[in-house]
Scaffold this motif. Sequence first.
Motif, PDB file in Angstrom:
ATOM      1  N   SER A 194       0.867  -1.185   0.000  1.00  0.00           N
ATOM      2  CA  SER A 194       0.000   0.000   0.000  1.00  0.00           C
ATOM      3  C   SER A 194       0.901   1.231   0.000  1.00  0.00           C
ATOM      4  O   SER A 194       1.407   1.653   1.035  1.00  0.00           O
ATOM      5  N   MET A 195       1.106   1.792  -1.188  1.00  0.00           N
ATOM      6  CA  MET A 195       2.031   2.916  -1.346  1.00  0.00           C
ATOM      7  C   MET A 195       1.454   3.868  -2.386  1.00  0.00           C
ATOM      8  O   MET A 195       0.997   3.434  -3.442  1.00  0.00           O
ATOM      9  N   GLY A 196       1.504   5.156  -2.074  1.00  0.00           N
ATOM     10  CA  GLY A 196       1.108   6.155  -3.053  1.00  0.00           C
ATOM     11  C   GLY A 196      -0.248   6.762  -2.754  1.00  0.00           C
ATOM     12  O   GLY A 196      -1.214   6.041  -2.463  1.00  0.00           O
ATOM     13  N   MET A 197      -0.285   8.094  -2.810  1.00  0.00           N
ATOM     14  CA  MET A 197      -1.513   8.851  -2.637  1.00  0.00           C
ATOM     15  C   MET A 197      -1.664   9.788  -3.836  1.00  0.00           C
ATOM     16  O   MET A 197      -0.925   9.677  -4.814  1.00  0.00           O
ATOM     17  N   SER A 198      -2.603  10.717  -3.756  1.00  0.00           N
ATOM     18  CA  SER A 198      -2.874  11.565  -4.920  1.00  0.00           C
ATOM     19  C   SER A 198      -1.630  12.279  -5.418  1.00  0.00           C
ATOM     20  O   SER A 198      -1.449  12.455  -6.624  1.00  0.00           O
ATOM     21  N   ARG A 199      -0.746  12.685  -4.509  1.00  0.00           N
ATOM     22  CA  ARG A 199       0.405  13.493  -4.919  1.00  0.00           C
ATOM     23  C   ARG A 199       1.576  12.665  -5.428  1.00  0.00           C
ATOM     24  O   ARG A 199       2.474  13.211  -6.073  1.00  0.00           O
ATOM     25  N   ASP A 200       1.596  11.368  -5.150  1.00  0.00           N
ATOM     26  CA  ASP A 200       2.801  10.595  -5.505  1.00  0.00           C
ATOM     27  C   ASP A 200       2.518   9.191  -6.019  1.00  0.00           C
ATOM     28  O   ASP A 200       3.435   8.380  -6.135  1.00  0.00           O
ATOM     29  N   TRP A 201       1.275   8.897  -6.363  1.00  0.00           N
ATOM     30  CA  TRP A 201       0.974   7.521  -6.746  1.00  0.00           C
ATOM     31  C   TRP A 201       1.690   7.058  -8.014  1.00  0.00           C
ATOM     32  O   TRP A 201       2.028   5.867  -8.113  1.00  0.00           O
ATOM     33  N   PRO A 202       1.951   7.920  -9.016  1.00  0.00           N
ATOM     34  CA  PRO A 202       2.668   7.401 -10.192  1.00  0.00           C
ATOM     35  C   PRO A 202       4.048   6.836  -9.843  1.00  0.00           C
ATOM     36  O   PRO A 202       4.461   5.798 -10.379  1.00  0.00           O
ATOM     37  N   GLN A 203       4.773   7.520  -8.943  1.00  0.00           N
ATOM     38  CA  GLN A 203       6.089   7.011  -8.532  1.00  0.00           C
ATOM     39  C   GLN A 203       5.938   5.704  -7.745  1.00  0.00           C
ATOM     40  O   GLN A 203       6.754   4.791  -7.884  1.00  0.00           O
ATOM     41  N   ALA A 204       4.881   5.610  -6.921  1.00  0.00           N
ATOM     42  CA  ALA A 204       4.653   4.392  -6.145  1.00  0.00           C
ATOM     43  C   ALA A 204       4.338   3.218  -7.059  1.00  0.00           C
ATOM     44  O   ALA A 204       4.852   2.108  -6.876  1.00  0.00           O
TER      45      ALA A 204
END
Length: 222
Positions: A194-204
Amino acid sequence: MTIANCLEALGHRLPPGVTLLAVSKGQSPEDVEQAYAAGQRRFGESRLQEAEPKIRALRQRCPGLEWHFIGQLQANKVRPVARAFVWIHSLDRLGLAQRLDRIAGDEGCCPQVLLQVKLRPDPNKVGFSPEQVTSQLPMLMHLSHLKLRGLMTMAPLGLEREQLHRLFSDCRQLAQQLRSHLPSAVARDFNQLSMGMSRDWPQAVAAGSTIVRIGSDIFGSR
């Protein structure tokens, strides 16, 4: 854009095998109902006091919802969280895991749990250090009323894109190391990140995330 349009756009961007968890904290039951009508079934909440009436209100109107607890789990809220949520993403220390295991046994449930790990210094985040989760894994895997599903992490604010990718890659590598020490029956299900939110999900996602926790890209800014 409507909630349905936002969900459709995200669906086109997320690769197969990545689960979209719609973070509905701060949103009304009606907003969740709109997302449900668009096909979304998994929702994340971080405040028990807000989530409980929302879950009750939607139980009949939206059958088949899967609720995930993503906020910091307090020891005195473990029992109601175990009753209300199928998944818990924020198990951040051994003592809390042991308490949850006892209470889950009392309640006759078996929560799906993710171990929250803290991979970078951040005074605003909690979690197992890599050393803690590695040394305590034998005790964690013997908690019979919990189903260990993998790891969760959050990135500190202010990291650059390359730093984010490195952080999420470190989490994936840690999960792989832990999995190698688990019995095959446990390791088979220890496969979620479970990694990544609205601001960083593409990198996750690029680093191997299997669950992204997205709120504002679906519901807009609160």
